[in-house]
Design a protein around this motif. Structure first.
Motif, PDB file in Angstrom:
ATOM      1  N   SER A 118      -1.397   5.593   6.917  1.00 30.36           N
ATOM      2  CA  SER A 118      -1.822   3.993   7.463  1.00 30.36           C
ATOM      3  C   SER A 118      -2.875   3.753   7.290  1.00 30.36           C
ATOM      4  O   SER A 118      -3.628   2.671   7.454  1.00 30.36           O
ATOM      5  CB  SER A 118      -0.996   3.703   8.490  1.00 30.36           C
ATOM      6  OG  SER A 118      -1.481   4.382   9.688  1.00 30.36           O
ATOM      7  N   HIS A 151      -0.893   1.071  -4.122  1.00 28.96           N
ATOM      8  CA  HIS A 151      -0.407   1.506  -2.728  1.00 28.96           C
ATOM      9  C   HIS A 151      -0.475   0.059  -1.927  1.00 28.96           C
ATOM     10  O   HIS A 151      -1.230  -0.769  -2.090  1.00 28.96           O
ATOM     11  CB  HIS A 151      -1.289   2.500  -2.218  1.00 28.96           C
ATOM     12  CG  HIS A 151      -2.600   2.200  -1.755  1.00 28.96           C
ATOM     13  ND1 HIS A 151      -3.018   1.547  -0.503  1.00 28.96           N
ATOM     14  CD2 HIS A 151      -3.889   2.329  -2.301  1.00 28.96           C
ATOM     15  CE1 HIS A 151      -4.238   1.309  -0.371  1.00 28.96           C
ATOM     16  NE2 HIS A 151      -4.721   1.800  -1.427  1.00 28.96           N
ATOM     17  N   ASP A 152       0.205   0.291  -0.584  1.00 35.55           N
ATOM     18  CA  ASP A 152       0.395  -0.817   0.283  1.00 35.55           C
ATOM     19  C   ASP A 152      -1.061  -1.143   0.702  1.00 35.55           C
ATOM     20  O   ASP A 152      -1.897  -0.274   1.283  1.00 35.55           O
ATOM     21  CB  ASP A 152       1.070  -0.629   1.668  1.00 35.55           C
ATOM     22  CG  ASP A 152       2.572  -0.490   1.236  1.00 35.55           C
ATOM     23  OD1 ASP A 152       3.064  -1.123   0.171  1.00 35.55           O
ATOM     24  OD2 ASP A 152       3.303   0.141   1.841  1.00 35.55           O
ATOM     25  N   GLY A 153      -1.638  -2.357   0.680  1.00 38.27           N
ATOM     26  CA  GLY A 153      -3.031  -2.934   0.882  1.00 38.27           C
ATOM     27  C   GLY A 153      -4.077  -2.564  -0.170  1.00 38.27           C
ATOM     28  O   GLY A 153      -4.974  -3.396  -0.103  1.00 38.27           O
ATOM     29  N   HIS A 185      -0.982  -1.647 -12.255  1.00 40.21           N
ATOM     30  CA  HIS A 185      -0.916  -0.897 -10.881  1.00 40.21           C
ATOM     31  C   HIS A 185      -1.594   0.641 -10.958  1.00 40.21           C
ATOM     32  O   HIS A 185      -1.725   1.062  -9.896  1.00 40.21           O
ATOM     33  CB  HIS A 185       0.356  -0.623 -10.288  1.00 40.21           C
ATOM     34  CG  HIS A 185       1.002  -1.964  -9.980  1.00 40.21           C
ATOM     35  ND1 HIS A 185       0.338  -3.169  -9.246  1.00 40.21           N
ATOM     36  CD2 HIS A 185       2.266  -2.586 -10.672  1.00 40.21           C
ATOM     37  CE1 HIS A 185       1.433  -3.990  -9.234  1.00 40.21           C
ATOM     38  NE2 HIS A 185       2.291  -3.735 -10.225  1.00 40.21           N
TER      39      HIS A 185
END
Length: 203
Positions: A118, A151-153, A185
């Motif tokens: 995270s 990726h996320d973010g 991506h």
């Protein structure tokens, strides 16, 4: 022979601009790949500054550098800084401002199974760090940014960096992008060369 990966191209362009004895910066130390690369380029008379907010990243980088030294590689002295890269202007000595040969960013998260996934680079601090990096560069110096929209973010950060780079004054810096168009991506590279004072927009 296939096309170069974004990391390989970033290293190629960096190696064309960094000489022995130069000062260089790894803005995202991670596992130390870019830090070691810069230490080899700058050599024992150079200086490397490497930033990361995770102690795990600096540990991994330190171990990589120690292994390289044990193998007989001659490396630049390096300062491993447990600081956000948006603080680089304060961390790098003032006498080096405007004299840095290259600054490398490898954005995203720390690829280590023991790291917190995270913890990622964020647009607010990344843009501030890029502003500082551009100011620290010498004329002709290189700012290399590898982005990971997958990726996320990551997509949000990539969009922020794209917008920032696109709005740079072309008389102050020239910007290039390298990416695989069929893989939206996939990681891609933005490279920024600080303009020399005698260059004009028409060049």
């Amino acid at each position: 022979m296939g096309l170069l990966s974004v990391l390989s191209l970033a290293h190629k362009w960096t190696s064309e601009r960094v000489q022995t004895g130069d000062t260089v910066i790894d803005a995202t130390a991670g596992n130390g790949v870019d830090t070691l690369f810069l230490c080899e380029l700058a050599g024992p008379k150079g200086q490397v500054y490497a930033f990361d907010i995770q102690e795990r990243a600096l540990h991994n980088t330190r171990m990589r550098l120690e292994r390289a030294q044990q193998e007989g590689k001659r490396l630049a002295p390096v300062e491993l800084l447990l600081q956000s890269h948006d603080q680089m202007a304060q961390a790098v000595p003032e006498q080096q401002h405007g004299r840095v040969a290259a600054v490398l960013f490898n954005l995203g998260y720390l690829p280590d199974p023991n790291a917190d996934p995270s913890l990622i680079t964020r647009p607010q601090t990344t843009i501030a760090a890029l502003e500082s990096a551009l100011a620290l560069l010498r004329p002709g110096g290189l700012l290399s940014i590898v982005l990971y929209p997958g990726h996320d973010g990551g997509e949000e950060e990539a969009a922020s960096v794209d917008n920032w780079a696109r709005l740079l004054d072309p008389q102050a810096a020239q910007v290039a992008e390298y990416r695989m168009l069929q893989k939206p991506h996939a990681p891609y590279l933005i490279a920024i060369e600080k303009r020399k004072t005698n260059q004009t927009k028409e060049e």
